[in-house]
Write a protein that holds these residues in place. Structure first.
Motif, PDB file in Angstrom:
ATOM      1  N   LEU A 163      53.110  80.222 125.510  1.00 38.04           N
ATOM      2  CA  LEU A 163      51.886  79.444 125.365  1.00 38.04           C
ATOM      3  C   LEU A 163      51.147  79.799 124.084  1.00 38.04           C
ATOM      4  CD1 LEU A 163      50.694  80.011 129.029  1.00 38.04           C
ATOM      5  CD2 LEU A 163      51.663  77.895 128.140  1.00 38.04           C
ATOM      6  N   SER A 164      50.325  78.874 123.626  1.00 37.88           N
ATOM      7  CA  SER A 164      49.452  79.105 122.470  1.00 37.88           C
ATOM      8  C   SER A 164      50.245  79.647 121.272  1.00 37.88           C
ATOM      9  CB  SER A 164      48.311  80.043 122.873  1.00 37.88           C
ATOM     10  OG  SER A 164      47.280  80.014 121.938  1.00 37.88           O
ATOM     11  N   HIS A 165      51.337  78.943 120.948  1.00 38.28           N
ATOM     12  CA  HIS A 165      52.200  79.305 119.809  1.00 38.28           C
ATOM     13  C   HIS A 165      52.723  80.745 119.920  1.00 38.28           C
ATOM     14  CE1 HIS A 165      50.944  75.533 118.092  1.00 38.28           C
ATOM     15  NE2 HIS A 165      49.687  75.904 118.207  1.00 38.28           N
ATOM     16  N   GLY A 166      53.114  81.141 121.132  1.00 43.17           N
ATOM     17  CA  GLY A 166      53.704  82.465 121.340  1.00 43.17           C
ATOM     18  C   GLY A 166      52.706  83.588 121.560  1.00 43.17           C
ATOM     19  N   LYS A 167      51.416  83.272 121.587  1.00 41.86           N
ATOM     20  CA  LYS A 167      50.407  84.326 121.796  1.00 41.86           C
ATOM     21  C   LYS A 167      50.460  84.875 123.216  1.00 41.86           C
ATOM     22  CE  LYS A 167      47.005  82.861 118.383  1.00 41.86           C
ATOM     23  NZ  LYS A 167      45.657  82.316 118.195  1.00 41.86           N
ATOM     24  N   LEU A 168      50.988  84.074 124.140  1.00 46.15           N
ATOM     25  CA  LEU A 168      51.118  84.492 125.527  1.00 46.15           C
ATOM     26  C   LEU A 168      52.509  84.100 126.008  1.00 46.15           C
ATOM     27  CD1 LEU A 168      49.104  85.831 127.479  1.00 46.15           C
ATOM     28  CD2 LEU A 168      48.560  83.581 128.354  1.00 46.15           C
ATOM     29  N   ARG A 169      53.293  85.103 126.426  1.00 51.10           N
ATOM     30  CA  ARG A 169      54.652  84.852 126.895  1.00 51.10           C
ATOM     31  C   ARG A 169      54.762  85.303 128.345  1.00 51.10           C
ATOM     32  NH1 ARG A 169      54.826  87.741 122.700  1.00 51.10           N
ATOM     33  NH2 ARG A 169      56.050  89.439 123.541  1.00 51.10           N
ATOM     34  N   ILE A 170      55.368  84.460 129.175  1.00 53.88           N
ATOM     35  CA  ILE A 170      55.464  84.743 130.608  1.00 53.88           C
ATOM     36  C   ILE A 170      56.915  84.560 131.022  1.00 53.88           C
ATOM     37  CG2 ILE A 170      54.566  84.163 132.888  1.00 53.88           C
ATOM     38  CD1 ILE A 170      52.318  82.592 131.324  1.00 53.88           C
ATOM     39  N   HIS A 171      57.472  85.583 131.630  1.00 53.55           N
ATOM     40  CA  HIS A 171      58.836  85.449 132.123  1.00 53.55           C
ATOM     41  C   HIS A 171      59.048  86.373 133.324  1.00 53.55           C
ATOM     42  CE1 HIS A 171      59.170  88.734 129.123  1.00 53.55           C
ATOM     43  NE2 HIS A 171      60.041  89.235 129.956  1.00 53.55           N
TER      44      HIS A 171
END
Length: 161
Positions: free
Chosen positions: A111-119
């Motif tokens: 999200l937000s151009h990679g500022k938040l990554r969820i996995h």
């Protein structure tokens, strides 16, 4: 480790983290290593930026606790992370899913151009921000929050300030 420029030369610098956790719905360990039990059933801020410095990232991690069925013990109903005008909620037992700004989404997500990554990491959800906030939640009764040591003393909440 992270790479940074030191006196004009690239260098590897050891990164240190402060860790807080909540387990079993009521057992806490704060960033400074204090353990305590708290049974309340409400929405609580685990950690948030509380320093007025505008260069610090604005974020919060909240936990919604509810009474466990047929028990006097509280459990984790959901956790919510707010970063960069994005709200991510993980609800107990909704494995493999999160709610991003109230829309259900399958993992992995950036999200937000990679500022938040969820996995997904093993049986848990891992949320990572570009400023090294890490939140691990097992979609049940265990949350771990890691913050870079640079934020030490600049956050408030159940995890300490």
């Amino acid at each position: 480790e992270k790479c940074d420029m030191v006196d004009g030369q690239p260098e590897c610098i050891q990164e240190t983290f402060s860790t807080c956790w909540l387990t079993g719905g009521s057992h806490y360990r704060s960033f400074d290593g204090k353990t305590f039990d708290f049974m309340g059933t409400c929405t609580y801020t685990l950690t948030t930026t509380c320093n007025p410095d505008p260069t610090l990232p604005a974020f919060s991690v909240e936990v919604k606790k509810q009474e466990k069925e047929n028990s006097k013990v509280s459990s984790i109903g959901s956790i919510t992370i707010h970063v960069d005008n994005i709200t991510v909620t993980a609800v107990q037992s909704e494995n493999g899913l999160v709610r991003v700004n109230n829309h259900r989404s399958r993992l992995p997500i950036s999200l937000s151009h990679g500022k938040l990554r969820i996995h997904q990491k093993g049986k848990s959800l891992l949320i990572q921000s570009n400023f090294n906030l890490k939140v691990l939640y097992n979609w049940d009764d265990h949350v771990v929050i890691k913050l870079p040591a640079a934020l030490s003393g600049k956050v408030c909440g159940m995890c300490g300030n």
